[in-house]
Write a protein that holds these residues in place. Structure first.
Motif, PDB file in Angstrom:
ATOM      1  N   PHE A 162       0.796  -1.221   0.000  1.00  0.00           N
ATOM      2  CA  PHE A 162       0.000   0.000   0.000  1.00  0.00           C
ATOM      3  C   PHE A 162       0.837   1.283   0.000  1.00  0.00           C
ATOM      4  O   PHE A 162       0.305   2.368   0.196  1.00  0.00           O
ATOM      5  N   SER A 163       2.110   1.134  -0.220  1.00  0.00           N
ATOM      6  CA  SER A 163       2.965   2.328  -0.330  1.00  0.00           C
ATOM      7  C   SER A 163       3.102   2.732  -1.785  1.00  0.00           C
ATOM      8  O   SER A 163       3.018   1.899  -2.698  1.00  0.00           O
ATOM      9  N   ASN A 164       3.286   4.014  -2.004  1.00  0.00           N
ATOM     10  CA  ASN A 164       3.529   4.546  -3.350  1.00  0.00           C
ATOM     11  C   ASN A 164       2.431   4.194  -4.347  1.00  0.00           C
ATOM     12  O   ASN A 164       2.691   3.671  -5.445  1.00  0.00           O
ATOM     13  N   VAL A 165       1.185   4.443  -3.956  1.00  0.00           N
ATOM     14  CA  VAL A 165       0.069   4.206  -4.869  1.00  0.00           C
ATOM     15  C   VAL A 165       0.167   5.184  -6.037  1.00  0.00           C
ATOM     16  O   VAL A 165       0.323   6.393  -5.851  1.00  0.00           O
ATOM     17  N   GLU A 166       0.060   4.662  -7.247  1.00  0.00           N
ATOM     18  CA  GLU A 166       0.262   5.499  -8.437  1.00  0.00           C
ATOM     19  C   GLU A 166      -1.044   5.852  -9.142  1.00  0.00           C
ATOM     20  O   GLU A 166      -1.310   7.016  -9.424  1.00  0.00           O
ATOM     21  N   ASP A 167      -1.865   4.849  -9.446  1.00  0.00           N
ATOM     22  CA  ASP A 167      -3.086   5.121 -10.195  1.00  0.00           C
ATOM     23  C   ASP A 167      -4.106   4.029  -9.900  1.00  0.00           C
ATOM     24  O   ASP A 167      -3.862   3.127  -9.093  1.00  0.00           O
ATOM     25  N   LEU A 168      -5.248   4.108 -10.579  1.00  0.00           N
ATOM     26  CA  LEU A 168      -6.324   3.138 -10.347  1.00  0.00           C
ATOM     27  C   LEU A 168      -5.898   1.726 -10.697  1.00  0.00           C
ATOM     28  O   LEU A 168      -6.246   0.772  -9.992  1.00  0.00           O
ATOM     29  N   GLN A 169      -5.140   1.578 -11.753  1.00  0.00           N
ATOM     30  CA  GLN A 169      -4.670   0.244 -12.138  1.00  0.00           C
ATOM     31  C   GLN A 169      -3.784  -0.356 -11.049  1.00  0.00           C
ATOM     32  O   GLN A 169      -3.853  -1.551 -10.765  1.00  0.00           O
ATOM     33  N   HIS A 170      -2.976   0.497 -10.453  1.00  0.00           N
ATOM     34  CA  HIS A 170      -2.133   0.047  -9.351  1.00  0.00           C
ATOM     35  C   HIS A 170      -2.984  -0.403  -8.167  1.00  0.00           C
ATOM     36  O   HIS A 170      -2.685  -1.403  -7.510  1.00  0.00           O
ATOM     37  N   VAL A 171      -4.062   0.330  -7.883  1.00  0.00           N
ATOM     38  CA  VAL A 171      -4.964  -0.025  -6.789  1.00  0.00           C
ATOM     39  C   VAL A 171      -5.600  -1.395  -7.033  1.00  0.00           C
ATOM     40  O   VAL A 171      -5.687  -2.233  -6.126  1.00  0.00           O
ATOM     41  N   VAL A 172      -6.044  -1.635  -8.270  1.00  0.00           N
ATOM     42  CA  VAL A 172      -6.650  -2.931  -8.610  1.00  0.00           C
ATOM     43  C   VAL A 172      -5.637  -4.053  -8.405  1.00  0.00           C
ATOM     44  O   VAL A 172      -5.957  -5.112  -7.842  1.00  0.00           O
ATOM     45  N   SER A 173      -4.414  -3.830  -8.841  1.00  0.00           N
ATOM     46  CA  SER A 173      -3.360  -4.827  -8.662  1.00  0.00           C
ATOM     47  C   SER A 173      -3.093  -5.087  -7.186  1.00  0.00           C
ATOM     48  O   SER A 173      -2.890  -6.238  -6.768  1.00  0.00           O
ATOM     49  N   MET A 174      -3.106  -4.023  -6.385  1.00  0.00           N
ATOM     50  CA  MET A 174      -2.906  -4.152  -4.943  1.00  0.00           C
ATOM     51  C   MET A 174      -3.978  -5.026  -4.314  1.00  0.00           C
ATOM     52  O   MET A 174      -3.690  -5.902  -3.488  1.00  0.00           O
ATOM     53  N   LEU A 175      -5.227  -4.796  -4.686  1.00  0.00           N
ATOM     54  CA  LEU A 175      -6.335  -5.544  -4.102  1.00  0.00           C
ATOM     55  C   LEU A 175      -6.253  -7.026  -4.460  1.00  0.00           C
ATOM     56  O   LEU A 175      -6.576  -7.889  -3.636  1.00  0.00           O
ATOM     57  N   LYS A 176      -5.824  -7.325  -5.677  1.00  0.00           N
ATOM     58  CA  LYS A 176      -5.655  -8.724  -6.076  1.00  0.00           C
ATOM     59  C   LYS A 176      -4.574  -9.400  -5.229  1.00  0.00           C
ATOM     60  O   LYS A 176      -4.756 -10.508  -4.724  1.00  0.00           O
ATOM     61  N   SER A 177      -3.455  -8.721  -5.078  1.00  0.00           N
ATOM     62  CA  SER A 177      -2.353  -9.293  -4.296  1.00  0.00           C
ATOM     63  C   SER A 177      -2.738  -9.439  -2.831  1.00  0.00           C
ATOM     64  O   SER A 177      -2.343 -10.413  -2.169  1.00  0.00           O
ATOM     65  N   ARG A 178      -3.515  -8.478  -2.327  1.00  0.00           N
ATOM     66  CA  ARG A 178      -3.922  -8.561  -0.923  1.00  0.00           C
ATOM     67  C   ARG A 178      -4.731  -9.820  -0.663  1.00  0.00           C
ATOM     68  O   ARG A 178      -4.604 -10.445   0.401  1.00  0.00           O
ATOM     69  N   GLU A 179      -5.576 -10.225  -1.599  1.00  0.00           N
ATOM     70  CA  GLU A 179      -6.359 -11.446  -1.434  1.00  0.00           C
ATOM     71  C   GLU A 179      -5.455 -12.664  -1.327  1.00  0.00           C
ATOM     72  O   GLU A 179      -5.702 -13.570  -0.530  1.00  0.00           O
ATOM     73  N   VAL A 180      -4.402 -12.694  -2.124  1.00  0.00           N
ATOM     74  CA  VAL A 180      -3.449 -13.802  -2.069  1.00  0.00           C
ATOM     75  C   VAL A 180      -2.761 -13.832  -0.711  1.00  0.00           C
ATOM     76  O   VAL A 180      -2.653 -14.884  -0.063  1.00  0.00           O
ATOM     77  N   TYR A 181      -2.303 -12.658  -0.264  1.00  0.00           N
ATOM     78  CA  TYR A 181      -1.659 -12.586   1.050  1.00  0.00           C
ATOM     79  C   TYR A 181      -2.618 -13.035   2.160  1.00  0.00           C
ATOM     80  O   TYR A 181      -2.219 -13.701   3.111  1.00  0.00           O
ATOM     81  N   ARG A 182      -3.874 -12.644   2.028  1.00  0.00           N
ATOM     82  CA  ARG A 182      -4.853 -12.968   3.068  1.00  0.00           C
ATOM     83  C   ARG A 182      -5.045 -14.481   3.188  1.00  0.00           C
ATOM     84  O   ARG A 182      -5.107 -15.020   4.294  1.00  0.00           O
ATOM     85  N   HIS A 183      -5.129 -15.158   2.058  1.00  0.00           N
ATOM     86  CA  HIS A 183      -5.297 -16.610   2.097  1.00  0.00           C
ATOM     87  C   HIS A 183      -4.063 -17.302   2.672  1.00  0.00           C
ATOM     88  O   HIS A 183      -4.180 -18.282   3.424  1.00  0.00           O
ATOM     89  N   LEU A 184      -2.897 -16.806   2.314  1.00  0.00           N
ATOM     90  CA  LEU A 184      -1.670 -17.387   2.867  1.00  0.00           C
ATOM     91  C   LEU A 184      -1.616 -17.190   4.379  1.00  0.00           C
ATOM     92  O   LEU A 184      -1.205 -18.087   5.131  1.00  0.00           O
ATOM     93  N   SER A 185      -2.039 -16.016   4.835  1.00  0.00           N
ATOM     94  CA  SER A 185      -2.091 -15.748   6.272  1.00  0.00           C
ATOM     95  C   SER A 185      -3.108 -16.668   6.954  1.00  0.00           C
ATOM     96  O   SER A 185      -2.863 -17.169   8.061  1.00  0.00           O
ATOM     97  N   ASN A 186      -4.239 -16.895   6.290  1.00  0.00           N
ATOM     98  CA  ASN A 186      -5.255 -17.788   6.853  1.00  0.00           C
ATOM     99  C   ASN A 186      -4.733 -19.213   6.984  1.00  0.00           C
ATOM    100  O   ASN A 186      -5.076 -19.932   7.940  1.00  0.00           O
ATOM    101  N   ALA A 187      -3.906 -19.641   6.037  1.00  0.00           N
ATOM    102  CA  ALA A 187      -3.302 -20.976   6.122  1.00  0.00           C
ATOM    103  C   ALA A 187      -2.459 -21.091   7.385  1.00  0.00           C
ATOM    104  O   ALA A 187      -2.479 -22.110   8.085  1.00  0.00           O
ATOM    105  N   ALA A 188      -1.703 -20.028   7.670  1.00  0.00           N
ATOM    106  CA  ALA A 188      -0.878 -20.019   8.887  1.00  0.00           C
ATOM    107  C   ALA A 188      -1.753 -20.047  10.138  1.00  0.00           C
ATOM    108  O   ALA A 188      -1.430 -20.726  11.116  1.00  0.00           O
ATOM    109  N   ASP A 189      -2.862 -19.302  10.107  1.00  0.00           N
ATOM    110  CA  ASP A 189      -3.779 -19.295  11.255  1.00  0.00           C
ATOM    111  C   ASP A 189      -4.321 -20.690  11.537  1.00  0.00           C
ATOM    112  O   ASP A 189      -4.448 -21.103  12.693  1.00  0.00           O
ATOM    113  N   ARG A 190      -4.660 -21.421  10.476  1.00  0.00           N
ATOM    114  CA  ARG A 190      -5.200 -22.775  10.664  1.00  0.00           C
ATOM    115  C   ARG A 190      -4.124 -23.717  11.185  1.00  0.00           C
ATOM    116  O   ARG A 190      -4.399 -24.628  11.956  1.00  0.00           O
ATOM    117  N   GLY A 191      -2.889 -23.500  10.761  1.00  0.00           N
ATOM    118  CA  GLY A 191      -1.792 -24.287  11.310  1.00  0.00           C
ATOM    119  C   GLY A 191      -1.628 -24.040  12.793  1.00  0.00           C
ATOM    120  O   GLY A 191      -1.362 -24.963  13.572  1.00  0.00           O
TER     121      GLY A 191
END
Length: 206
Positions: A162-191
């Motif tokens: 979420f640093s150095n946000v440039e434009d709307l396309q960058h925001v969309v890319s950020m949101l996609k990556s955040r979902e991936v990070y969230r699932h990986l974090s959830n895997a750790a929580d279940r462990g």
């Protein structure tokens, strides 16, 4: 002759072992996919996730048909569920990355490596639960420590994302990556939850 007197492994412990072993294989495939984007690694992870689901179905069926279990039925069910959740949440980000065209990051690779190490510790904990509960508890604690490290990398990844946000396309890319990070974090929580169940079992049988 010796084999005649060898203690037969309890079916529930065998099934829990199989789940944990398949989860570890799935984490290895996840690490390879994030490092190489190899489609075969993705396919292997999908295969291991389906195999693990089938083992869990068998375990639940055995629970429904068996009166005597080595540990509390609720604990066996919870341990099976949480281990299954680990590989489920590891499978989800790969499918999302392929659909949303998200490129792997070094943060994702670091988290995957920690998840793989945690899956190894859970397998060791499961395998030592019956005969060496104290050692099992030590492995469970190591798995919990790895979950804490995942959360540290997760927060670091989000801060960078979420640093150095440039434009709307960058925001969309950020949101996609955040979902991936969230699932990986959830895997750790279940462990972490699986490690807690193991610790509860150890206390009950001590």
């Amino acid at each position: 002759m010796r084999s005649l007197f060898k203690k037969r492994q309890n079916i529930f412990l065998k099934l829990i072992h199989d789940q944990a072993a398949l989860t570890l294989e799935g984490m290895d495939a996840l690490c390879k996919y994030l490092a190489t984007r190899d489609p075969e690694a993705s396919a292997l992870l999908t295969s291991k996730e389906k195999e693990a689901d089938e083992v869990r179905r068998i375990l639940i069926d055995e629970l429904n048909r068996t009166f005597v279990t080595p540990f509390d039925r609720e604990d066996l069910f919870a341990l099976s569920r949480t281990i299954d959740d680990v590989i489920d949440y590891a499978y989800s980000p790969v499918s999302e990355m392929e659909i949303l065209k998200v490129e792997p990051t070094t943060y994702m690779q670091r988290i995957a490596t920690l998840l793989r190490d945690a899956a190894y510790e859970l397998l060791q904990a499961v395998d030592r639960l019956e005969n060496h509960p104290g050692v099992s508890s030590e492995h469970a604690q190591r798995a919990k420590a790895l979950e804490n490290r995942v959360e540290g990398v997760y927060r670091e990844a989000l801060a960078d994302l979420f640093s150095n946000v440039e434009d709307l396309q960058h925001v969309v890319s950020m949101l996609k990556s955040r979902e991936v990070y969230r699932h990986l974090s959830n895997a750790a929580d279940r462990g972490d939850e699986a490690a807690n169940v193991i610790a509860d079992i150890v206390v009950k049988i001590a």
